[in-house]
Design a protein around this motif. Structure first.
Motif, short mmCIF file in Angstrom:
data_model
loop_
_atom_site.label_atom_id
_atom_site.label_comp_id
_atom_site.label_asym_id
_atom_site.label_seq_id
_atom_site.Cartn_x
_atom_site.Cartn_y
_atom_site.Cartn_z
N VAL A 54 71.85 45.55 76.73
CA VAL A 54 71.68 46.45 75.53
C VAL A 54 72.77 47.16 75.03
O VAL A 54 73.54 47.72 75.68
N GLN A 55 72.99 47.00 73.80
CA GLN A 55 74.09 47.96 72.94
C GLN A 55 73.54 48.55 72.17
O GLN A 55 73.27 48.20 71.05
N VAL A 56 73.71 50.02 72.29
CA VAL A 56 73.11 50.85 71.30
C VAL A 56 74.06 51.60 70.35
O VAL A 56 75.01 52.15 70.82
N VAL A 57 73.92 51.31 69.12
CA VAL A 57 74.89 51.90 67.88
C VAL A 57 74.23 53.39 67.69
O VAL A 57 73.34 53.24 66.93
N LEU A 58 74.90 54.15 67.97
CA LEU A 58 74.25 55.58 67.67
C LEU A 58 75.41 55.84 66.42
O LEU A 58 76.51 56.14 66.46
N HIS A 59 74.56 56.03 65.20
CA HIS A 59 75.62 56.08 63.77
C HIS A 59 75.08 57.51 63.11
O HIS A 59 73.94 57.74 62.87
N PHE A 60 76.33 58.06 62.47
CA PHE A 60 75.86 59.23 61.73
C PHE A 60 76.63 58.93 60.30
O PHE A 60 77.48 58.53 60.08
N HIS A 61 75.53 59.06 59.08
CA HIS A 61 76.07 58.78 58.09
C HIS A 61 76.77 60.06 57.14
O HIS A 61 76.76 61.19 57.71
N GLY A 62 77.37 60.00 55.88
CA GLY A 62 78.07 60.84 55.16
C GLY A 62 77.20 61.61 54.58
O GLY A 62 75.99 61.72 54.56
N PHE A 63 77.79 62.36 53.64
CA PHE A 63 77.02 63.10 52.63
C PHE A 63 76.03 62.69 51.81
O PHE A 63 76.19 61.59 51.52
N GLY A 64 74.91 63.41 51.35
CA GLY A 64 73.66 62.56 50.63
C GLY A 64 73.08 63.44 49.52
O GLY A 64 71.98 63.15 49.49
N PHE A 65 73.61 64.34 49.23
CA PHE A 65 72.90 65.35 48.41
C PHE A 65 73.64 65.60 47.10
O PHE A 65 72.67 66.36 46.07
N ARG A 66 74.74 64.94 46.74
CA ARG A 66 75.30 65.19 45.43
C ARG A 66 74.80 64.24 44.25
O ARG A 66 74.86 63.36 44.40
N GLY A 67 74.05 64.98 43.34
CA GLY A 67 73.41 64.14 42.16
C GLY A 67 74.25 63.23 41.50
O GLY A 67 73.70 62.20 40.99
N GLY A 68 75.50 63.33 41.47
CA GLY A 68 76.31 62.39 40.60
C GLY A 68 77.08 61.38 41.55
O GLY A 68 77.74 60.70 40.85
N THR A 69 76.92 61.67 42.67
CA THR A 69 77.86 60.78 43.42
C THR A 69 77.30 60.00 44.77
O THR A 69 78.03 59.11 45.21
N ASP A 70 76.47 60.55 45.32
CA ASP A 70 75.83 60.05 46.63
C ASP A 70 74.64 59.31 46.44
O ASP A 70 73.51 59.67 46.08
N PRO A 71 74.63 58.08 46.76
CA PRO A 71 73.67 57.18 46.72
C PRO A 71 72.71 57.30 48.08
O PRO A 71 73.27 57.38 49.17
N HIS A 72 71.43 57.45 47.75
CA HIS A 72 70.32 57.60 48.74
C HIS A 72 70.65 59.15 49.60
O HIS A 72 71.66 59.49 49.73
N ALA A 73 69.43 59.43 50.07
CA ALA A 73 69.42 60.88 50.80
C ALA A 73 69.43 60.41 52.41
O ALA A 73 68.40 59.90 52.96
N GLY A 74 70.71 59.83 52.85
CA GLY A 74 70.72 59.41 54.23
C GLY A 74 70.05 58.15 54.29
O GLY A 74 70.30 57.13 53.66
N TYR A 75 69.12 57.88 55.46
CA TYR A 75 68.49 56.42 55.52
C TYR A 75 66.85 56.55 55.18
O TYR A 75 66.16 55.89 55.78
N ALA A 76 66.68 57.50 54.23
CA ALA A 76 65.41 57.49 53.38
C ALA A 76 64.98 56.62 52.50
O ALA A 76 65.95 56.07 51.89
N VAL A 77 63.58 56.30 52.48
CA VAL A 77 63.22 55.46 51.23
C VAL A 77 63.40 55.81 49.90
O VAL A 77 63.02 57.19 49.51
N ALA A 78 64.19 55.56 49.14
CA ALA A 78 64.50 56.12 47.61
C ALA A 78 63.13 56.02 46.99
O ALA A 78 62.40 55.20 46.98
N SER A 79 63.04 57.15 46.18
CA SER A 79 61.90 57.52 45.35
C SER A 79 61.95 56.75 43.91
O SER A 79 60.96 56.55 43.45
N GLY A 80 63.15 56.57 43.36
CA GLY A 80 63.30 55.84 42.19
C GLY A 80 62.99 56.94 41.12
O GLY A 80 63.11 56.65 39.99
N ARG A 81 62.98 58.08 41.38
CA ARG A 81 62.36 59.19 40.33
C ARG A 81 63.91 59.50 39.94
O ARG A 81 63.79 60.13 38.77
#
Length: 848
Positions: A173-200
């Protein structure tokens, strides 16, 4: 021999604290004889405790014993309430997750991991500190967060697991431990990490209702499914642990091995997996906040069982996707290369085992993105380290299908992608940089053709015209550095070429008059003239000239002045002819002509600072400038080069193209003579150590007092990044040191001395230190290295780190990396045509 690196073997090792090298578990410990939960915590006899340790690990036993003493029931596994089907139409947050995601043969499941990760939900705003470019004051910058509009899913203690629909626990078994980038800026960051998008959110970049970054943008399930399928029934099975963070790549408590163990235990299908390798992975900000610190946690694997019942796991891998901190991680990789090189030299017969056991590195960057410069810098560091490997284990020395050291450590430029799509690349969802990295983890030769070459600019620059027309513009989208967190950055303004030809051949060409003059003199005569005309004679000419403006000179003085001026002219004419001869010979040895070389002198600017240099250096300056102007983190307002230069603190150059003259402190003609060097921000960046040890000794005292560790600037400090960090720390220590001269700062000095043990030769009290500090200030002010520079209390380094990294990333050598004295203002080109000239000038013997 078993691979070494980020390895977790057995439950006992799972509980080992990060950074500790205590035992990682034996084969017996990996196969407990008592089933989980069978212990009676009211029985604390020695056999029971030892059996608990073997099965659950030290930290887990501590918890069991603690609960026993407090008579509390064991905690229950927590599962966060799923989102409403209207908010999560695909069911990603349901306890069972989603099987066969995108027909990939993988399951995506959200797990809750108590005690790990962030808590407190998404924040309303995030802060960071930034230096005011005008005042130098550190300011707190607050940026509103759009995360609560992006998703209804809480980030608290959660991770996303991607795993095969059917996992065989008896296979690797090979485990990939991954860390994402920024996710909070309204004009640039797509998605809040790996959470489900609200579409709001009204911003389409934040994701449509029910989408997730890992499936719909980065294609984790699709790529992992394809790699697992390609490996067949015997290869390692890949499982991804996508840590859920927030804001500026905040992840809370996530110690590598305990965190992975806890995540696996939260998934029933994975709870029994005890022997696995890790791929440590980061994108953008996750690289700096997590991966850069975790590579130091690499540990050797446990010794494999003698009976060989467990198959060898794939070697561990570190992967950086358009990530911050790549230069820091490359320092780790360079250390591994050098360790491997030394081991191969000492044990050539065991070379293949050493290769197989080595950890591996892959770095991927968007070819035209904002992270291009640090990746080019990292590639240069890597190639230099690879040059130390014994020839038998290099592609150049022993070509063929076998794995070479170059195959273990590689940087790849990904064409045609943005910062946010570097993991998935363009094309089918089953293909991408992630799939490439996983394939390379078991087949390191698979991506040889993708390796960035030694001269990293070869990839884009040899096809500059076509590439610039076809390639996407440098993307402002979520370029996530630890600089300003800002709303959407405007694209960089187009800039016209500022360089124009400025033919200087006539100033350097050897003339008939020069040849005639040299033919009329012998070397001995020229030496005698130089000996007769030195600083004393030059001072005398100045004194007599000044006196002549106030009074009539007496006949003897007039004769003396005339003779001295004639001798000066004779020496200067001879020296000019000799240096022109040297220039002609050096260029001829390098394969150039004076007319051709100096006909390519260009006049223009770098970040608004005027410069006159050879076209080869002008190209590199333009490359660095373009990277800075197009980097949304450095240039969020999309300013032109001159405006950005002012923001970055650029204010002038001491010299660029010079008349033929030896390098300062050197015996060969300066690279300035050939237009291959430029000095930037002269006033604030002296040549430290050029005028002796006075300034270096003061810096050593200052750093000893202020930081507790004396820094010798006359030693090699490392590559550009390491040198800049060391010099900046020393610079800041020097300004603090001299600030103690102010009476208002005496309490700070007293506090610094409290409990401090003086080193040999240092004062023992504040009064003694004040006396030494005043003496040091007097020794530097307007003297030695600081003559004609800013006063020493303002330090010796005011170049912006991003400017230095951009210039060195463009292939220039920085004087701050010199082995001895540090020419901090100086940048020169020693690659390509510049390298040819540099080699020729060093080998050349000056004309006499």
């Amino acid at each position: 021999m078993r691979p070494q690196g980020l390895r977790q073997v057995g439950a006992g090792a799972a509980s080992t604290k990060v950074g500790r090298r205590r035992g990682s578990g034996t084969a017996a410990e990996a196969a407990p004889s008592v089933s989980r939960g069978a212990f009676r915590t009211d029985r604390l006899d020695l056999p029971t405790v030892l059996e608990m340790q073997r099965t659950a690990g030290n930290l887990a036993v501590t918890g069991l014993l603690t609960r026993a003493r407090r008579r509390r029931p064991p905690p229950r596994r927590v599962q966060r309430a799923p989102l409403d089907p209207k908010q999560d139409p695909k069911g990603y947050t349901q306890p069972q997750g989603v099987k066969n995601v995108a027909s990939s043969g993988t399951t995506r499941r959200v797990v809750t991991v108590p005690g790990f990760g962030v808590t407190g939900g998404f924040k309303a705003e995030y802060t960071h500190r930034r230096k005011d470019p005008k005042t130098g004051e550190m300011l707190e910058v607050r940026t509103p967060s759009a995360e609560r509009r992006m998703t209804e899913q809480s980030p608290d203690n959660t991770a996303v697991v991607v795993m095969p629909d059917v996992l065989d626990k008896n296979r690797p078994v090979q485990v990939v431990l991954h860390f994402h980038g920024f996710g909070f800026r309204g004009g640039t960051d797509p998605h809040a990490g790996y959470a489900v998008a609200s579409g709001r959110s009204k911003n389409a970049a934040h994701g449509a209702l029910g989408t997730v970054r890992d499936v719909d943008q980065e294609h984790w399930s699709q790529q992992i499914g394809a790699v697992n399928a390609a490996r067949g029934a015997t290869g390692p099975q890949t499982v991804a642990v996508l840590a859920q963070g927030r804001g500026r790549s905040e992840f809370g408590k996530v110690p590598t091995f305990p965190y992975v163990r806890a995540v696996l235990d939260a998934v029933p299908e994975l709870a029994g997996v005890s022997d696995y390798s890790i791929v440590l992975s980061g994108h953008s900000g996750g690289g700096a906040t997590q991966v850069a610190g975790k590579v130091a946690d690499l540990r050797d694997a446990a010794t494999p069982p003698a009976d060989g019942t467990r198959p060898a796991r794939p070697a561990d891998v570190v992967v950086m996707f358009d990530a911050e901190g790549v230069v820091s991680v490359m320092s780790w990789a360079v250390g591994k290369v050098r360790e491997l090189a030394a081991a191969l030299e000492a044990d050539p017969a065991g070379g293949q085992a050493l290769i197989d056991a080595s950890p591996r590195f892959r770095g991927y960057f968007a070819e035209w993105g904002g992270y291009r410069t640090p990746y080019i810098t990292a590639n240069r560091m890597l190639k230099r380290a690879l040059a130390t490997v014994p020839a038998a284990w290099t592609l150049a020395g022993s070509s063929g299908p076998g794995t070479k050291v170059e195959d273990l450590f590689r940087i790849v430029a990904v064409p045609g992608v943005r910062h946010e799509t570097v993991i998935s690349k363009e094309g089918p969802a089953t293909e991408g940089a992630l799939a490439d990295a996983l394939t390379a983890s078991t087949s390191p030769t698979s991506d040889r053709a993708q390796a960035l070459p030694w001269d990293a600019r070869t990839v884009p620059e040899l096809k500059a015209a076509k590439a610039r027309a076809k390639a996407p513009a440098v993307q402002p989208l979520a370029v996530q550095r630890d600089d300003p967190a800002v709303p959407a950055a405007a694209p960089a303004k187009p800039r016209a070429t500022t360089w124009k030809t400025s033919d200087a051949a006539s100033d350097y060409a050897l003339t008939t008059a020069d040849t005639t003059l040299l033919g009329s003199q012998t070397a001995a005569e020229r030496a005698a003239d130089r000996a007769a005309f030195g600083t004393a004679q030059l001072s005398r000419i100045r004194a007599l000239t000044k006196a002549a403006k106030k009074r009539a000179l007496i006949p003897e003085e007039t004769t003396e002045l005339t003779d001295l001026q004639a001798l000066r002219t004779k020496v200067e004419n001879a020296n000019r002819a000799l240096r022109r001869t040297d220039v002609e010979e050096i260029l001829d040895d390098a394969g150039f002509t004076v007319a051709g070389w100096y006909g390519d002198i260009q006049k223009g600017s770098f970040l608004g600072v005027p410069a006159k240099v050879h076209t080869s250096l002008a190209d590199r300056l333009t490359q660095a400038e373009t990277a800075l102007v197009g980097d949304a983190a450095v240039n969020p307002s999309g300013d032109d080069a001159k405006t950005l230069g002012a923001t970055l603190g650029m204010y002038g150059t001491a010299s660029d193209l010079r008349a033929p003259k030896n390098a300062v402190g050197g015996s060969s003609l300066s690279l300035h003579t050939f237009g291959l060097a430029v000095d930037l921000n002269y006033k604030g960046n002296p040549f430290l150590g050029n005028q002796g040890k006075t300034a270096p000794d003061v810096v050593a005292r200052a750093t000893s007092l202020v930081t507790g560790t004396a820094v010798d600037v006359l030693t090699q400090l490392g590559d550009a990044q390491a040198s800049f960090t060391a010099l900046k720390d020393a610079n800041d220590a020097l300004t603090t040191y001299f600030s103690y001269r102010e009476p208002a700062n005496r309490p700070l000095l007293d506090a610094k001395l409290t409990g401090r043990t003086a080193a040999a030769g240092e004062p023992t009290d504040a009064a003694g230190w004040i006396k030494v500090i005043e003496q040091d200030h007097a020794a530097l002010k307007d003297k030695g290295d600081f003559k004609k520079h800013k006063p020493p209390e303002e330090g010796f380094l005011d170049l912006d780190e991003r400017v230095v990294m951009a210039l060195t990333g463009a292939g220039l050598t920085w004087g701050g990396t010199y082995r001895t004295a540090k020419d901090i203002m100086h940048f020169d080109l020693r690659e390509g045509d510049g390298g040819k000239v540099n080699k020729a000038r060093i080998a050349h013997t000056d004309s006499r």
